[in-house]
Structure formats: C-alpha cells, structure tokens
Scaffold this motif. Structure first.
Motif, mmCIF file in Angstrom:
data_model
loop_
_atom_site.group_PDB
_atom_site.id
_atom_site.type_symbol
_atom_site.label_atom_id
_atom_site.label_comp_id
_atom_site.label_asym_id
_atom_site.label_seq_id
_atom_site.Cartn_x
_atom_site.Cartn_y
_atom_site.Cartn_z
ATOM 1 N N ARG A 65 0.828 -1.203 0.000
ATOM 2 C CA ARG A 65 0.000 0.000 0.000
ATOM 3 C C ARG A 65 0.861 1.251 0.000
ATOM 4 O O ARG A 65 0.485 2.278 -0.551
ATOM 5 N N CYS A 66 2.012 1.148 0.615
ATOM 6 C CA CYS A 66 2.950 2.268 0.609
ATOM 7 C C CYS A 66 3.534 2.412 -0.800
ATOM 8 O O CYS A 66 3.593 3.508 -1.360
ATOM 9 N N TRP A 67 3.944 1.289 -1.366
ATOM 10 C CA TRP A 67 4.573 1.274 -2.691
ATOM 11 C C TRP A 67 3.685 1.946 -3.739
ATOM 12 O O TRP A 67 4.148 2.680 -4.593
ATOM 13 N N CYS A 108 2.758 4.837 4.399
ATOM 14 C CA CYS A 108 4.204 4.616 4.545
ATOM 15 C C CYS A 108 4.708 4.945 5.947
ATOM 16 O O CYS A 108 5.868 5.323 6.113
ATOM 17 N N SER A 109 3.847 4.760 6.935
ATOM 18 C CA SER A 109 4.282 5.092 8.299
ATOM 19 C C SER A 109 5.505 4.274 8.717
ATOM 20 O O SER A 109 6.254 4.661 9.602
ATOM 21 N N ILE A 110 5.723 3.162 8.018
ATOM 22 C CA ILE A 110 6.901 2.338 8.320
ATOM 23 C C ILE A 110 8.195 3.133 8.093
ATOM 24 O O ILE A 110 9.184 2.935 8.795
ATOM 25 N N LYS A 147 2.364 -4.895 11.976
ATOM 26 C CA LYS A 147 2.977 -3.626 12.371
ATOM 27 C C LYS A 147 2.598 -2.534 11.383
ATOM 28 O O LYS A 147 1.439 -2.279 11.183
ATOM 29 N N ASP A 148 3.587 -1.871 10.760
ATOM 30 C CA ASP A 148 3.247 -0.776 9.843
ATOM 31 C C ASP A 148 3.276 -1.216 8.394
ATOM 32 O O ASP A 148 3.248 -0.389 7.492
ATOM 33 N N VAL A 149 3.370 -2.511 8.165
ATOM 34 C CA VAL A 149 3.456 -2.976 6.783
ATOM 35 C C VAL A 149 2.046 -3.067 6.220
ATOM 36 O O VAL A 149 1.420 -4.115 6.244
#
Length: 193
Positions: A69-71, A106-108, A161-163
């Motif tokens: 989702r970040c990507w 992208c909180s990771i 986690k944040d993934v």
C-alpha cells in the motif's frame, strides 16, 4: 504593457516550479514507468549529486515494494523528486497532495529511518499546495509484494505492524510442514471413526 496569459497557464504556475539548470535525462523510466519528458534536474533530491546516484537511491527505496500500500503511493512521489521534469530552466515541484498521500500508508518509513528533510511534507517550498505534476499522470505498477513470511491482505486488522497490505499467514510459522500434515492426518483419522 498588459501580461497576456495563455488559457492553459495558471497564474500560480510560478511557485509550482523552481529555476535550475536542466540536464538530459539519462534514464527513460523511473521505477519501471516510462517518463514522457527528456530533461531533469537533481535540485530536489538533496541526497544525490548525479543521476546515477539518484538511480541508486531509487533502488534503495524500492525495498518498500514489500509494503504494497505504501509502494502504490510512494512511487510518484519518489519519481517527482528524483527524476522530475525540467523544461526551459524550470523544474516541476511535487505537490503537497503527492507528499501527503504517502504519510499514512508509509508510516513504516517514519518508524524505521525517518523521512529525509527533502521528503518531508512540512517543507512547503518543496511541496507547494495546488500544483499539478507531470509524474501524477504516469501509470505505475502498483503491485508490491509482501516479503515472506508475510502475505498480501486487505484486512486491516491483520496487517503486520506498519506494513500496510501485508499480514501473517494463517499457517502457524511455529509448526513445521510435517507437523501440519500430522495434525491433518489426526483430524482425518478422527473423522473416519
């Protein structure tokens, strides 16, 4: 003399661009997406002196493929910063919207390493509000992969986690394959009796 604006030029065009020297783009794609322009500038990517270096940095950021989702949202931001369109001595600035869209998914990044200053949305000169960017029109391959043992899932409650977009498989990783099949055999066994 009156200034005549062409219909397609907006009055705020100025703060959406930054004066710099344009250089010929050495790569015709960014993160796999074809770029519809020929010149770029490194003025926005403060961690890169050369296009080769920018390319290496992009390769490093590609690790985020594993957070699908970040990507999906970070690719346009990265390309708008590392390989922006540059024309007539002006480089296009990435919009505030492009930046903000990456913060939650992208909180990771925040947790693992922190955003570098030139990728912080508070930086209003780097990310002006209300600007359109050429990169936003690009089609990116948004299908990231989850890194084993994580698997893709849209169920938010099971994200690891944040993934965002990845969760732990239902198979308990503490059991080996053999133990799993033993358990299944036992179950079948019971059914038969």
């Amino acid at each position: 003399m009156a200034v005549i604006l062409h219909p397609n030029e907006t009055i705020f065009n100025d703060f959406c661009k930054k004066s710099t020297t344009c250089e010929v783009l050495k790569y015709n794609t960014c993160l796999g997406s074809p770029l519809p322009y020929t010149h770029t500038s490194l003025i926005l990517a403060e961690d890169s002196e050369t296009q080769e270096e920018a390319f290496e940095k992009l390769a490093m950021w590609s690790g985020l493929r594993n957070a699908p989702r970040c990507w999906a949202v970070i690719q346009p931001l990265l390309c708008a910063v590392y390989m922006p369109k540059c024309e007539n001595g002006k480089v296009e600035l990435p919009s505030q919207h492009l930046c903000q869209a990456t913060r939650n998914p992208c909180s990771i990044v925040e947790r693992e390493r922190g955003w570098p200053n030139f990728l912080k949305c508070e930086n209003k000169e780097q990310f002006p509000k209300g600007c359109q960017n050429e990169v936003q029109k690009l089609k990116f391959n948004t299908s990231g992969q989850c890194e084993a043992p994580l698997v893709k899932t849209d169920i938010q409650a099971s994200w690891y986690k944040d993934v965002e977009g990845c969760g732990i498989q239902c198979d308990n990783p503490l059991f080996t394959e053999d133990e799993h099949s033993d358990m299944h055999k036992l179950e079948h066994h019971h059914h038969h009796h």
